[in-house]
Scaffold this active site. Structure first.
Site, PDB file in Angstrom:
ATOM      1  N   ASP A   1      99.469  57.589  18.678  1.00 34.80           N
ATOM      2  CA  ASP A   1      99.392  57.881  17.241  1.00 34.80           C
ATOM      3  C   ASP A   1     100.540  57.162  16.520  1.00 34.80           C
ATOM      4  OD1 ASP A   1     101.645  59.267  17.945  1.00 34.80           O
ATOM      5  OD2 ASP A   1     100.841  61.256  17.523  1.00 34.80           O
TER       6      ASP A   1
ATOM      7  N   ASP B   1     103.387  58.214  15.231  1.00 37.94           N
ATOM      8  CA  ASP B   1     104.726  58.522  15.745  1.00 37.94           C
ATOM      9  C   ASP B   1     104.982  57.803  17.059  1.00 37.94           C
ATOM     10  OD1 ASP B   1     105.681  60.028  13.743  1.00 37.94           O
ATOM     11  OD2 ASP B   1     105.252  61.977  14.676  1.00 37.94           O
TER      12      ASP B   1
ATOM     13  N   GLU C   1     107.681  59.885  25.821  1.00 38.09           N
ATOM     14  CA  GLU C   1     107.938  60.516  24.534  1.00 38.09           C
ATOM     15  C   GLU C   1     107.798  62.036  24.664  1.00 38.09           C
ATOM     16  OE1 GLU C   1     104.981  59.335  21.717  1.00 38.09           O
ATOM     17  OE2 GLU C   1     105.642  60.740  20.189  1.00 38.09           O
TER      18      GLU C   1
ATOM     19  N   ASP D   1     102.632  58.493  22.792  1.00 41.37           N
ATOM     20  CA  ASP D   1     101.328  58.930  22.290  1.00 41.37           C
ATOM     21  C   ASP D   1     100.623  57.799  21.549  1.00 41.37           C
ATOM     22  OD1 ASP D   1     101.805  61.432  23.229  1.00 41.37           O
ATOM     23  OD2 ASP D   1     102.479  62.257  21.295  1.00 41.37           O
TER      24      ASP D   1
END
Ligand code: 0RA
Length: 641
Positions: free
Chosen positions: A504, A506, A426, A502
């Protein structure tokens, strides 16, 4: 309930071999000793209850996950026989639980059609349990018996009387065997039990999780596979008032099909033989496809609905189709890589004949719906033509080896796919760290910028216009699609495709987008075990020059304690990684990319139907079910596909 089945006697039970073999090589019997194998234990026991249900003797199953890590499975079947086996001189129940394949079910006349992936029997569960307790209600008596690791510790004894029948199995998985995890997951069990309840409308399955307050589900579906289709399509817009339901039996093969067309583009046909999900399809699925194509094509020709020289192919008849095919076969032959492809050749024509006739009737009786379906099919055919052109373009590029590879790809230097890995990363900044940190001989890096297209909402032609997806397909080298023609796995350039995002919101969104794409358009890569998820750490804990990493809060606290104990005066610093970009190349290598120290999660599909629904909820149009799903599952950190 029906009582016309042959009477069971202890002498029917065949004795094959002991349980030591199971403990020595558990994976041979239950597939693996990870999370999958662990849950397989429950399926093995429940399969016996389902057999009782199929024989007309059981309509209720209760599963209870206990606080102490044990599991209780209760049914109201006939109960495992307790009489003494004439040859072996021990109670039948002891034989069933201590001898491999002793089930009394090798008899041709005892009707057994259910069965798990491996169908190894409940004695395997006993062998792999540190503690196993069985309580049998039968012939007015309550009997109990206990085992440890397959060895009898309490011989059969009568503890009371009863006016009911049934079996209660309680067991604790052996942590010596299940070294990765012994923790049962409510959702994994629930997905399978829901599936069984859809496939067997006579049963009610209840699951209670005593580890959590108020965690309980009851599954019972009067409508059977018809309810199953409606459930799968909950978030899709149907083009018909209710699913078509077809039932019939030919040559001792009972068949049930429910199907419905929706406004989306994917094909969601799930097939079952004796309650086993036949992921790889087989003769029953070919029969289904042939009947569908013939009936719809015939209807279109008769009513002159196909204009010009548009060519309509089989897959066009299945765009936006959700279907469940469930059949029972007395002696199924399972083939294919994962032994989930039905091989019995006689089954194809059985399914085709039954279905063709009933589909024709349906189309004749429902001309409005028939027209709606065919309009949809024709649109699919036009779109497929457009997609074919787009696909050729992408494939032509990937055919030009080297020169055709995407510019952003940092390829590896060796050429042997079996030892090559590609990280789909990402963002450009994490991509940069990964490029510097990697071992360039066998690790390739493809940074993906921002969000990739949501493939749940678009046809393949459109999807292939997306740059990130184009780059990915070109790098992988296999083409795209679900048929062997479109997707040639032997051209795969990396045998590990690792999604690294990541930790998180997103990141998990991007991971889900990628998984949806793999699931819908590159499924064989998942089925063959090539797709993985990288697990970067959440915390870095430093004390002076000492650095350690933690993947969850518990380990973080443990490390903290240990460091404080080692030198109480030195300051300990904890930082939470917000993204991969915060890690320097060395840290990324050490924690997430070094094969010696990293942990990869392999992406597997335990229940294709559950995965299907999950993706349509997470990625489809309807907002409300997605919100509900996320709220309900907020406490589960990871997504089990
Ligand atoms: C052997 C023979 C019969 C039933 C069973 C085993 C049986 C096993 C389990 C495990 C959990 N629940 C179960 N229910 C039944 C046939 C019994 C008969 O013919 O009476």
């Amino acid at each position: 309930m029906s009582e016309n089945k042959p009477e069971y006697k202890a002498s029917n039970i065949q004795v094959l071999e002991g349980l030591e073999a199971v403990r020595k090589r558990p994976s041979m019997y239950i597939g693996d000793t990870g999370q999958r194998g662990l849950h397989h234990l429950i399926n093995e026991v429940v399969d016996n209850s389902i057999d009782e249900a199929l024989a007309g003797h059981c309509d209720y199953i209760n599963i209870n996950i206990k606080d102490d890590g044990s599991i209780v499975i209760k049914d109201n079947g006939r109960g495992i026989p307790t009489d003494i086996h004439p040859k072996e001189g021990i109670p039948a129940v002891e034989l069933v639980l201590t001898k491999l394949h002793a089930g009394g079910k090798f008899d041709k006349d005892s009707y057994k059609v259910s069965g798990g992936l491996h169908g190894v029997g409940v004695s395997c569960v006993n062998a792999l349990a540190s503690h196993f307790h069985v309580e049998v209600h039968r012939d007015g008596d309550i009997h109990v018996m206990e085992f440890q690791r397959g060895i009898t510790t309490t011989p059969l004894k009568k503890i009371g009387s009863t006016d009911k029948t049934g079996t209660i199995v309680t067991f604790t998985p052996d942590s010596e065997i299940f070294t990765q995890t012994t923790e049962f997951k409510f959702n994994i069990i629930a997905d399978r039990m829901r599936e069984l309840a859809f496939l067997n409308p006579q049963i009610t399955v209840e699951i209670v999780d005593e580890r959590e307050e108020d965690l309980k589900e009851v599954f019972h579906y009067e409508g059977g596979v018809k309810d199953f289709v409606a459930f799968l399509d909950e978030t899709r817009e149907s083009i018909m008032p209710e699913p078509i339901y077809i039932e019939g039996e030919l040559d001792d093969v009972p068949l049930e099909v429910a199907m419905q067309y929706n406004q989306a583009y994917s094909e969601n046909v799930h097939s079952y033989v004796n309650n086993i999900n036949t992921h790889e399809g087989g003769t029953h699925v070919s029969g289904f496809r042939r009947a569908l194509t013939r009936a719809l094509k015939g209807y279109a020709e008769k009513n002159k609905l196909i204009k010009g020289k548009l060519s309509v192919s089989g897959e066009d008849f299945r765009e936006g189709l959700t279907a469940i095919i469930s059949i029972k076969v007395a002696e199924p032959q399972f083939e294919g890589q994962t032994k989930t492809k039905l091989g019995n050749s006689e089954v194809q024509s059985v399914v085709e004949i039954l279905l063709y006739e009933k589909l024709n009737d349906y189309l004749e009786q429902n001309p409005k719906i028939a027209k709606g379906i065919l309009e949809k099919v024709l649109r699919a055919a036009e779109a497929r033509e457009a997609a074919r052109k787009a696909r050729q373009l992408v494939q032509r590029k990937s055919a030009m080896a080297g020169a055709g590879l995407p510019g952003k790809l940092a390829d590896c230097s060796i050429n042997d796919p079996e030892h090559c890995e590609i990280y789909l990363v990402e963002g450009d900044s994490a991509g940069g760290s990964a490029k510097s940190g990697r071992n360039r001989s066998f690790q390739a890096i493809l940074p993906l910028r921002g969000k990739i297209l949501n493939v749940e909402k678009a046809r393949l032609g459109k999807i292939l216009e997306n740059n990130e997806i184009k780059a990915m397909i070109t790098a992988l080298g296999v083409g795209v699609g679900l048929s062997e023609e479109d997707l040639d796995i032997s051209n795969l350039r990396y045998h590990k495709i690792i999604i690294m995002t990541d930790a998180d919101i997103d990141g998990s969104h991007i991971r889900t987008l990628l998984l949806t794409f793999f699931y819908r358009h590159l499924l064989p890569l998942i089925e063959n075990g090539y797709v993985y998820i990288a697990t970067p750490p959440l915390y870095k804990i430093t004390q002076g020059k000492k650095i350690d990493y933690a993947w969850d809060d518990n380990t973080r606290d443990d490390i903290l304690k240990r460091m404080k104990k080692e030198s109480a005066t030195r300051k300990v610093d904890i930082s939470r990684y917000k993204g991969l970009g915060e890690m320097n190349p060395d840290q990324l290598w050490e924690t997430t990319m070094d094969p010696e120290t990293r942990t990869l999660q392999q992406v597997t599909i335990d229940s294709a139907a559950a995965a299907d629904r999950l993706f349509s909820i997470l990625m489809g149009d309807a907002v409300e079910p997605r919100r509900e799903f996320i709220e309900r599952n907020a406490k589960y950190a990871k997504l089990d596909v």
